[in-house]
Write a protein that holds these residues in place. Structure first.
Motif, mmCIF file in Angstrom:
data_model
loop_
_atom_site.group_PDB
_atom_site.id
_atom_site.type_symbol
_atom_site.label_atom_id
_atom_site.label_comp_id
_atom_site.label_asym_id
_atom_site.label_seq_id
_atom_site.Cartn_x
_atom_site.Cartn_y
_atom_site.Cartn_z
ATOM 1 N N ASP A 18 -4.150 -6.756 -2.398
ATOM 2 C CA ASP A 18 -5.477 -7.152 -2.556
ATOM 3 C C ASP A 18 -6.234 -7.543 -1.123
ATOM 4 N N ALA A 19 -7.352 -7.204 -1.493
ATOM 5 C CA ALA A 19 -8.497 -7.452 -0.355
ATOM 6 C C ALA A 19 -8.756 -8.787 -0.104
ATOM 7 N N HIS A 20 -8.414 -9.605 -1.012
ATOM 8 C CA HIS A 20 -8.587 -11.185 -0.912
ATOM 9 C C HIS A 20 -7.324 -12.015 -0.718
ATOM 10 N N ALA A 21 -6.249 -11.326 -0.705
ATOM 11 C CA ALA A 21 -5.064 -11.956 -0.493
ATOM 12 C C ALA A 21 -4.806 -12.993 0.491
ATOM 13 N N TYR A 22 -5.424 -12.687 1.463
ATOM 14 C CA TYR A 22 -5.250 -13.836 2.470
ATOM 15 C C TYR A 22 -6.475 -14.486 2.983
ATOM 16 N N LEU B 221 4.002 -15.261 2.814
ATOM 17 C CA LEU B 221 4.551 -14.289 2.001
ATOM 18 C C LEU B 221 3.773 -14.515 0.750
ATOM 19 N N GLN B 222 3.350 -13.265 0.031
ATOM 20 C CA GLN B 222 2.593 -13.336 -1.282
ATOM 21 C C GLN B 222 3.804 -13.324 -2.437
ATOM 22 N N PRO B 223 3.371 -13.758 -3.564
ATOM 23 C CA PRO B 223 4.305 -14.177 -4.485
ATOM 24 C C PRO B 223 4.759 -12.686 -5.291
ATOM 25 N N ASP B 224 3.994 -11.662 -5.143
ATOM 26 C CA ASP B 224 4.232 -10.451 -5.438
ATOM 27 C C ASP B 224 3.408 -9.235 -4.941
ATOM 28 N N LEU B 225 4.023 -8.160 -4.876
ATOM 29 C CA LEU B 225 3.477 -6.935 -4.128
ATOM 30 C C LEU B 225 2.008 -6.703 -4.375
ATOM 31 N N ALA B 226 1.799 -6.485 -5.710
ATOM 32 C CA ALA B 226 0.409 -5.985 -6.170
ATOM 33 C C ALA B 226 -0.505 -7.010 -5.447
ATOM 34 N N LEU C 222 0.765 -1.399 0.180
ATOM 35 C CA LEU C 222 -0.137 -0.005 0.126
ATOM 36 C C LEU C 222 0.818 1.329 -0.109
ATOM 37 N N LEU C 223 2.036 1.105 0.651
ATOM 38 C CA LEU C 223 2.966 2.299 0.633
ATOM 39 C C LEU C 223 3.350 2.495 -0.574
ATOM 40 N N HIS C 224 4.118 1.429 -1.166
ATOM 41 C CA HIS C 224 4.402 1.753 -2.708
ATOM 42 C C HIS C 224 3.406 2.332 -3.512
ATOM 43 N N ALA C 225 2.165 1.842 -3.705
ATOM 44 C CA ALA C 225 1.316 2.094 -4.380
ATOM 45 C C ALA C 225 0.832 3.441 -4.417
ATOM 46 N N GLN C 226 0.869 3.732 -3.055
ATOM 47 C CA GLN C 226 0.315 5.432 -2.922
ATOM 48 C C GLN C 226 1.413 6.386 -2.869
ATOM 49 N N GLU C 227 2.676 5.986 -2.532
ATOM 50 C CA GLU C 227 3.566 6.920 -2.236
ATOM 51 C C GLU C 227 4.814 6.919 -3.334
ATOM 52 N N LEU C 228 5.337 5.595 -3.651
ATOM 53 C CA LEU C 228 6.540 5.634 -4.313
ATOM 54 C C LEU C 228 6.433 5.076 -5.793
ATOM 55 N N LEU D 149 11.102 -8.105 2.020
ATOM 56 C CA LEU D 149 12.026 -6.406 1.848
ATOM 57 C C LEU D 149 13.034 -6.891 0.503
ATOM 58 N N GLY D 150 13.500 -8.348 0.516
ATOM 59 C CA GLY D 150 14.290 -8.628 -0.588
ATOM 60 C C GLY D 150 13.598 -8.921 -2.025
ATOM 61 N N GLY D 151 12.253 -9.269 -1.851
ATOM 62 C CA GLY D 151 11.434 -9.333 -3.117
ATOM 63 C C GLY D 151 11.257 -7.849 -3.634
ATOM 64 N N TYR D 152 10.779 -7.021 -2.673
ATOM 65 C CA TYR D 152 10.485 -5.565 -3.132
ATOM 66 C C TYR D 152 11.785 -4.919 -3.763
ATOM 67 N N LEU D 153 12.965 -4.935 -3.030
ATOM 68 C CA LEU D 153 14.030 -4.258 -3.590
ATOM 69 C C LEU D 153 14.585 -5.007 -5.013
ATOM 70 N N ASP D 154 14.252 -6.228 -5.186
ATOM 71 C CA ASP D 154 14.760 -6.806 -6.347
ATOM 72 C C ASP D 154 13.663 -6.399 -7.552
ATOM 73 N N LYS D 155 12.279 -6.271 -7.040
ATOM 74 C CA LYS D 155 11.322 -6.377 -8.268
ATOM 75 C C LYS D 155 10.789 -4.725 -8.437
#
Length: 372
Positions: free
Chosen positions: A243-247, A234-239, A199-205, A282-288
């Motif tokens: 998601d409201a139904h991710a978990y 762990l979710q496979p990707d950030l997007a 959510l931080l990434h989507a809204q601010e970065l 964190l590693g997945g975020y920095l990488d992708k």
């Protein structure tokens, strides 16, 4: 928090007693001979030119202590996750340097660590924290805002009004109710760290830097907070994580069956699992997904409580600075940081509040000689 003490609200203690104490302390602070705060860093004499307009993420990893480096069993258990994080940092075109800090607190009271770094003032005495909030002291938040950064406080653990927040004067405060999380409530803390980051990434970065201007973000993680369960998958990707139904309810029920800290179990396994999760998202975020120019300062706020860290544990925590700017990392190495994610024991660690002066120094531009 100490064993037996309710630590569920470490991010948001009731503020009325604190405000009453502020009034009392204001009297002592202004009285001759009253206790004085340590000097503030010299923010006014520094620019942020050495950042070249990069986003900065100051990420406090809950209870990420030096026990994960110094206890041989913990270090061995976390080694594969640390090595994977190091590979992902490298794959993203970044480098990492590390050091050790002495936290002003142990096992809880995270706000003392946050304040020590943001203000560059010694907060080992909780009274000094209250004195700080009653003062006009400058901070990293003002330092970044004054030079054109948008300052964001991203605290998904805050579940009630945070009156102390007024002192810091961020441009935006993101708490549990305002960051936009629509998914399943994940245990007491409700919001999985990976979802908070998404959510931080989507809204601010996510928008190109040129279109939005740089961000200075302060965020604190939740998964490694005692009792360390239930741990989100762990979710496979950030997007997907946002998601409201991710978990699913099934995932939550399975996570709730995993033992955390109980009367019979220190929770050390759950603690290590929670830090492994932190390294993975964190590693997945920095990488992708992370902006290329993002500078990440990852540090522990304090050691986990003594049943996990050991009865004779130090108050040390790791700090890592991750950046694609090799010159910036070189400036940190010149100030005692080491390359990689494993700062060795035995060096003379700085007090946590001393990190602030180092950061404003390395974030400044090296002074060019004046033209003849």
């Amino acid at each position: 928090g100490v064993a037996g003490q309710d630590t569920r609200f470490v991010f948001a203690r009731p503020t009325t007693p604190a405000l009453v104490r502020q009034v009392e302390l204001l009297a002592t602070a202004q009285w001759p001979g009253g206790a004085a705060l340590t000097p503030s860093p010299d923010f006014a004499r520094h620019s942020l030119a050495g950042l070249h307009g990069s986003d900065v993420l100051l990420l406090f990893a809950e209870s990420y202590g030096a026990c994960t480096l110094d206890d041989p069993a913990q270090a061995q258990a976390l080694a594969p996750a640390r090595e994977q994080l190091a590979r992902q940092i490298q794959a993203s075109g970044r480098g990492v340097v590390s050091a050790r800090l002495v936290s002003p607190t142990f096992g809880g009271s995270s706000w003392l660590a946050h304040a020590a770094v943001l203000a560059g003032v010694d907060t080992r005495d909780p009274g000094d924290y209250v004195r700080l909030l009653a003062s006009q002291r400058p901070s990293l938040v003002q330092h970044f805002k004054r030079q054109g950064w948008h300052a964001v406080n991203w605290m998904p653990g805050l579940q009630k009004p945070w009156l102390e927040g007024r002192f810091w004067d961020f441009d935006r405060y993101g708490d549990a109710d305002s960051i936009g999380y629509q998914g399943l409530a994940w245990g007491h803390w409700r919001i999985p760290d990976q979802a908070a980051l998404a959510l931080l990434h989507a809204q601010e970065l996510a928008a190109p830097l040129q279109r939005r201007g740089p961000r200075f973000v302060v965020m604190a993680t939740l998964a490694s907070h005692m009792p360390f369960v239930p741990l989100p998958p762990l979710q496979p990707d950030l997007a997907h994580a946002a998601d409201a139904h991710a978990y699913t309810q099934q995932q939550l029920e399975a996570a709730q069956r995993v033992p955390g800290t109980t009367r019979h179990d220190s929770g050390t396994q759950a603690y290590l699992d929670s830090l492994r999760y932190t390294f993975e998202w964190l590693g997945g975020y920095l990488d992708k997904e992370a902006p290329d120019q993002l500078v990440t300062v990852l540090l522990g706020d304090h050691q986990p409580w003594a049943v996990v860290s050991g009865s004779d544990a130090s108050w040390e925590v790791p700090v890592h600075v991750i950046s694609s700017d090799a010159a910036l990392l070189d400036r940190l190495v010149a100030r005692g940081f080491v390359r990689g994610l494993v700062p060795p024991a035995g060096s003379q660690p700085r007090q946590m509040h001393e990190l602030t002066s180092v950061l404003i120094d390395v974030f400044d531009a090296p002074v060019a000689p004046a033209a003849e």
